[in-house]
Write an enzyme that holds these catalytic residues in place. Sequence first.
Site, PDB file in Angstrom:
ATOM      1  N   ASP A 294       3.547   4.333  -0.158  1.00 42.95           N
ATOM      2  CA  ASP A 294       2.645   3.840  -1.195  1.00 42.95           C
ATOM      3  C   ASP A 294       1.795   2.718  -0.605  1.00 42.95           C
ATOM      4  O   ASP A 294       2.333   1.722  -0.132  1.00 42.95           O
ATOM      5  CB  ASP A 294       3.507   3.309  -2.357  1.00 42.95           C
ATOM      6  CG  ASP A 294       2.703   3.005  -3.605  1.00 42.95           C
ATOM      7  OD1 ASP A 294       3.288   3.020  -4.686  1.00 42.95           O
ATOM      8  OD2 ASP A 294       1.497   2.739  -3.490  1.00 42.95           O
TER       9      ASP A 294
ATOM     10  N   GLU B 208      -0.684   7.775  -2.280  1.00 41.20           N
ATOM     11  CA  GLU B 208       0.764   7.997  -2.235  1.00 41.20           C
ATOM     12  C   GLU B 208       1.075   9.331  -1.567  1.00 41.20           C
ATOM     13  O   GLU B 208       0.447  10.347  -1.882  1.00 41.20           O
ATOM     14  CB  GLU B 208       1.358   8.048  -3.650  1.00 41.20           C
ATOM     15  CG  GLU B 208       1.372   6.729  -4.386  1.00 41.20           C
ATOM     16  CD  GLU B 208       1.936   6.914  -5.774  1.00 41.20           C
ATOM     17  OE1 GLU B 208       3.068   7.409  -5.898  1.00 41.20           O
ATOM     18  OE2 GLU B 208       1.224   6.594  -6.735  1.00 41.20           O
TER      19      GLU B 208
END
Length: 416
Positions: free
Chosen positions: A10, A113
């Site tokens: 992330d 992500e």
Amino acid sequence: MKRRIIFHIDVNSAYLSWEAAYRLQQGESLDIRTIPAVIGGDPQTRHGIVLAKSIPTKKYDIKTGETLYSALSKCPNLLIVRPNYLLFRQCSEALRDVLKEYSPTIQQFSIDEYFLDYTAMENLFGEPLQAAHTIKERVKKELGFTVNIGISTNKLLAKISSDFQKPDKVHTLFPEEIPTKMWPLPVEDLFLVGSATTRKLHARNIHTIGELAGTDPLYLRSFLKSHGLLIWNYAHGRENSPVRPGAIPIKGIGNSTTTSFDVEDLHEAHLVLLSLVETMCTRLRHKGYLAQLVAVSFRTNEFLNYSHQRKLSFSTDSTNEIWEIACQLLDELWQGQPLRHLGVRVGELCQNDFIQPAFFVRDRVKERKIDRAIDEIRERFGAQAIIRSSYLHSGLKPIAGGVITEEEYPMMTSIL
DNA sequence: TCTGGGGTCCTAGGACCC
DNA sequence: TCTGGGGTCCTAGGACCC
């Protein structure tokens, strides 16, 4: 079966980090991550919002999703930067290219992500924790931004752990760590528990993920339907979907905009729709799809949402045709309330592999040629190079919505 | 907090058919 | 003529994600 090892990667404050890295790479000396700065806002829309914020905005209590107006009132010297989606896409792809070196099985979950299946990769790159640190440091050094990496045995737990402490951290959340690391968390930290579900759970005195895990699943189902069983399983860490490599086919394409004034006139509403349909259809054709479903939606000045859709007996990617249908749908739905938001969407997509002109009721062959010619001109000379004459004196933007402007950005060659 | 824009999935109800 | 119940399709709206 051997247990899987899944990473969730992330990017920390992705849009802001990417803009910061880009500016440094362009020779600026100021790192906007070190001052109060946000990404967000479009001068054309009525109320821009904060999409990403730097850490120094924290002491001004600026939140993601907050209006720029409100953020500015808290911090008058806030730096506001418009989002640069072309840059973001480039950065996302650069990250993907690094991750690919550590496993063939990676899945993009959003622009910032990724999931990575590290199962059976230990022999090549070492223990999971070690490999995650290697990846994190490489990204920082080579691409100029930081990431959080969560490690577990499934995607759900990996994703939750990547959110633990930020930035620039590696965390684990293995099944045996669930009671200590996950159960004390507020229930809204669980994936797929949004504001509506949180409200219902709080009303029944369920506040932590642990309390959710300890609740009778049949009771949860009684007021949350199948979603109740899903989040009950999530609260126990149970999830087993595979990391899917490759692109996931899209189901629909839409375009919507908040207007800078209340739309009260039918002709005006139709023009706004056309500006939305123009870009939506360009994207549709660019991806090589035909649509069999057209939907329009709007929001009134009282914040009521309405939608109306129609399944077609044929498939099309024609700007004119879809615009006409969208206008019909709007006319059927709209009772004249002042509108502040208009949207259009197509679905039921199929690949445009073969065209059967014999099926065409009207002269679609000619329309296709015109659409494609316009797409080409806009691609070469910019979106504003060719516009409909109906916009000339309308005061409206002829091309609305989230177009990625294909302007020339100096490539981030040294880091990408 | 007075709320952007792009998506996905689920549910409920009605129409229609067998 | 009225009736049951299941399956499927369609539409509107809501909830969730980033």
